[in-house]
Design an enzyme around this catalytic site. Sequence first.
Site, mmCIF file in Angstrom:
data_model
loop_
_atom_site.group_PDB
_atom_site.id
_atom_site.type_symbol
_atom_site.label_atom_id
_atom_site.label_comp_id
_atom_site.label_asym_id
_atom_site.label_seq_id
_atom_site.Cartn_x
_atom_site.Cartn_y
_atom_site.Cartn_z
ATOM 1 N N LYS A 128 0.852 -1.188 0.000
ATOM 2 C CA LYS A 128 0.000 0.000 0.000
ATOM 3 C C LYS A 128 0.893 1.245 0.000
ATOM 4 C CE LYS A 128 -3.648 1.795 3.077
ATOM 5 N NZ LYS A 128 -4.376 1.512 4.333
ATOM 6 N N SER A 203 -9.143 1.323 2.877
ATOM 7 C CA SER A 203 -8.196 2.148 2.164
ATOM 8 C C SER A 203 -7.080 1.364 1.496
ATOM 9 C CB SER A 203 -7.599 3.175 3.115
ATOM 10 O OG SER A 203 -6.820 2.542 4.113
ATOM 11 N N SER A 227 -9.644 -1.179 6.831
ATOM 12 C CA SER A 227 -8.893 -0.916 5.599
ATOM 13 C C SER A 227 -8.114 -2.088 5.028
ATOM 14 C CB SER A 227 -7.965 0.281 5.792
ATOM 15 O OG SER A 227 -8.722 1.476 5.839
#
Lengths: 547, 547
Positions: A128, A203, A227
């Site tokens: 990420k 996310s 997330s």
Amino acid sequence: MAEWEKLVADKRARLEKTIPAEWKIKAVPEGDSFFDFPAKSGILSENELQITESSATELVAKLASGELKSVDVTLAFCKRAAIAHQLVNCNLEFFPEQALAQAKELDAYFEQHKKPVGPLHGLPISLKDQFRIKGLETSMGYVSWLNKYDTEDSIMVTLLRKAGAVFYVKTSVPQTLMVCETVNNIIGRTVNPRNKNWSCGGSSGGEGAMVGIRGGIIGVGTDIGGSIRVPSAFNFLYGIRPSHGRMPYAKMANSMEGQETVHSVTGPIAHSAADIRLFLTSVLSEEPWKYDSKVIPLEWRHHEEDVIKNKINSGGLTLGFYNCDGVVLPHPPVLRGVDTVVSVLKENGHDVVEWSPYRHEYAVNLINGIYASDGGADVGRDIEASGEPAIPNIKDLLNPDIQAISMIQLWDTQLQKWQYQTEYLEKWRELEEKLGKELDAIIAPITPTAAIRHNQFRYYGYASAINLLDFTSVVVPVTFADKNIDVKNESYAPLNETDKLVQAEYDPDAYHGAPVAIQVIGRRLSEERTLAIAEEIGCLLGNTVTP
Amino acid sequence: MAEWEKLVADKRARLEKTIPAEWKIKAVPEGDSFFDFPAKSGILSENELQITESSATELVAKLASGELKSVDVTLAFCKRAAIAHQLVNCNLEFFPEQALAQAKELDAYFEQHKKPVGPLHGLPISLKDQFRIKGLETSMGYVSWLNKYDTEDSIMVTLLRKAGAVFYVKTSVPQTLMVCETVNNIIGRTVNPRNKNWSCGGSSGGEGAMVGIRGGIIGVGTDIGGSIRVPSAFNFLYGIRPSHGRMPYAKMANSMEGQETVHSVTGPIAHSAADIRLFLTSVLSEEPWKYDSKVIPLEWRHHEEDVIKNKINSGGLTLGFYNCDGVVLPHPPVLRGVDTVVSVLKENGHDVVEWSPYRHEYAVNLINGIYASDGGADVGRDIEASGEPAIPNIKDLLNPDIQAISMIQLWDTQLQKWQYQTEYLEKWRELEEKLGKELDAIIAPITPTAAIRHNQFRYYGYASAINLLDFTSVVVPVTFADKNIDVKNESYAPLNETDKLVQAEYDPDAYHGAPVAIQVIGRRLSEERTLAIAEEIGCLLGNTVTP
């Protein structure tokens, strides 16, 4: 063109150049789903397709025996990640040349020493865009963070590198990270590989999409309110939110730094429980507690897994379940998902009893207050620094009516949190006393919807209540929404305004085929047991790909 | 008489009545030391003297075999605690009748079931007056908290009770707990049994004095800046500050509730490392993590102790040491204490290398800021609520110039703390890399002075820097100040104003005979290893009483 738009244009141009001409697809395919396209693209060789469709556990075994070379594995995933990006728009940083150079070094090491450098020797891992890699940008979806180059690695990156992982891509996130969809002003929206009308989650949504379409084999995300788990659920993947202190977080980029009332945690997204375990055991074997003061010195406890295995083999597990948290009723496909899991567990001799969710509305309000404890000031500053607009999804967080709380109010909140956690443990013990045996875990929805349509996410409470409790949670993919089975309950009376909005969103046709998952919730720091239970559920469902 | 004075007079009168006439001493003996008085008081029988001079480990073995009855053990400690109180003024709550009733029940259980209820079956345990016992007062040294009766037990009390412990006394603390001496407006000052001119330490000072004079066998305290370790040191006892999350803290009384930037922790004070271990293993056997969400599910790891034992038996330990933290130089007796430990370790084949204390002044300033983060408002309110005056020792904390910080400043502080902790771990790894082996622990002073004269405590940094790091620390008693050896260094140039004040306090005659201790510092959550090292040091010094 505004200044921020110039920054974005420059970033996009640079990103465009990261994909060599031979990995470019001619055109984005027609239709809603891109899921099967990589295999048909003609860009990947048969061997590369086979590599990218293996499990990580298989790959590290072959890399450790010399049967596979890291350059070949890395090249395969770089190519597939390039294709993925062109389909679902998931890359924020892509650096195949560096990756191949790193892979070459690892191959040379293997050649010389006839052994791997560590348990992840030569395996590509996607990250990420919140993890720092020296020399690269970390935007976290903020335009104002572009053109700033990291001077050191996050501790997770340091340790993965020591374990032999190869880095090649950092994937997209929503601006601020505080949203369970993936959209920012830098590259726009990342979509779900199975249907471009659905969200990939967030996310860590870039990771969900990337691993979902097998441009990545294990992706690393973070979770402060769902997330890791939401993108896992929306892409039919496994994902774990370890409890705080199990995995390293030091030297990560973040907003609201120093906020410790509820901790964001790092964790993997993968295609199987076995690959999740591979990741966790590999990181723990590097002794992260010697690098990050927040990590608990707790090796992977095989004896804790054995407790679960023994129960499975004799007498069965004891599990709680709930399909409604009392705030929002999940859509029919999700209710069926929970039912399916409960049924298959019961059929296989496990004891599954109803769990009464204890004051989840209170928990969700408490954690929402924590997310907004500075009144959105910190994320607001990082958005305004470039002049970019806020994405629509975070307007709640930036509502000028939300006031920052004082330190004393924060202490009150922290006390309330602790008391609530302690009360929840009391409920857990009470049920155990009633049953006369241990309650091994709780089965619950992770979102009220199957992979959601864009901009329709109204309620994160199924995920975030678990963050407030700091319980371990593992997402298990269960099934797919089916318009022929999951009919809308037209006579349902909503519990409240949020529930009404959520119910209104259900459309059997629009959701047909969308991934459905559940989460397995264990007490704090129960990663071994909870993952073992998740794996068993996956096996019973036939969803676990065992190597 | 002011209202608060009436409350105090009432409490003192009630306290007076807790001691039966036959346990009253005729007069407080002459001279500075009360240490030998209990044996000569004529109140304790030979058998009771023998019981109170045993180790806890011995006692629980005899209680578990039926060789001893809990009523006899409890009576012996109640009598000795009554004597202790009359000598050193250490009780805030004393309830021998309840204790004997509890002991009787335990004896009846044993009679019936022929087995103990738990690992502490029938053993009296003394508690700092911060632990709640249903039906009793918890004052924490505040007059305004008197006459308020607890409606439930602290979780530590719940679990000790389950393990079979008997409660009979809650001991004195300084008003606010934020002082390493023990003085309040309720009962005044608690003095050191070895010399009434010396402090018994604080804030768990009542426990230090009580266990020191063997009115208690294991005392339970709390430590946020030295409050377990300083009383241990000043009374020639062992004491452990476990890392946060190892022992339960839920449902304790406290000031500044909800403050989580640096955590107060609970832990035992005792005469030997073996008794410390008995306490920790007993509490852990009750699975405190199922009751208090902040407790880490970490059983006592015998294999971690074995790592240390194996090193001792082959090749030796690797230890760092420092005798000055760069802020305040300890007095000659303490410097000699560190030297003694280093010498005896080296003589026995262990590798002891210098440790360079990393930015301790920064750490001490940071934690002092955390203690005062609300500008002393909360403790100030509890003092003012009754109209009692503040004790002199806490005037720094209540200085009106100290402003409360904002939540954002608190977040900054939390970030600084984490970064500092992570840098400290880096220094630890660097030394390990240089040495090519593990650094097992660090030996250091715990206070700059031997058991200090009243109102002379200027610098808590040797203790509090370790709280900021959340490292495990075990105090080991080493020696006693000796005016013939520990001469004052008249030519020493102080490092700063605080150092100057500390040095000025040294008087070889006044400190002659005062207990000297060191602390053994291990990384976070290293209780098993650090205690094993402390035990080995005690053995080498000949200070460990093994049963």
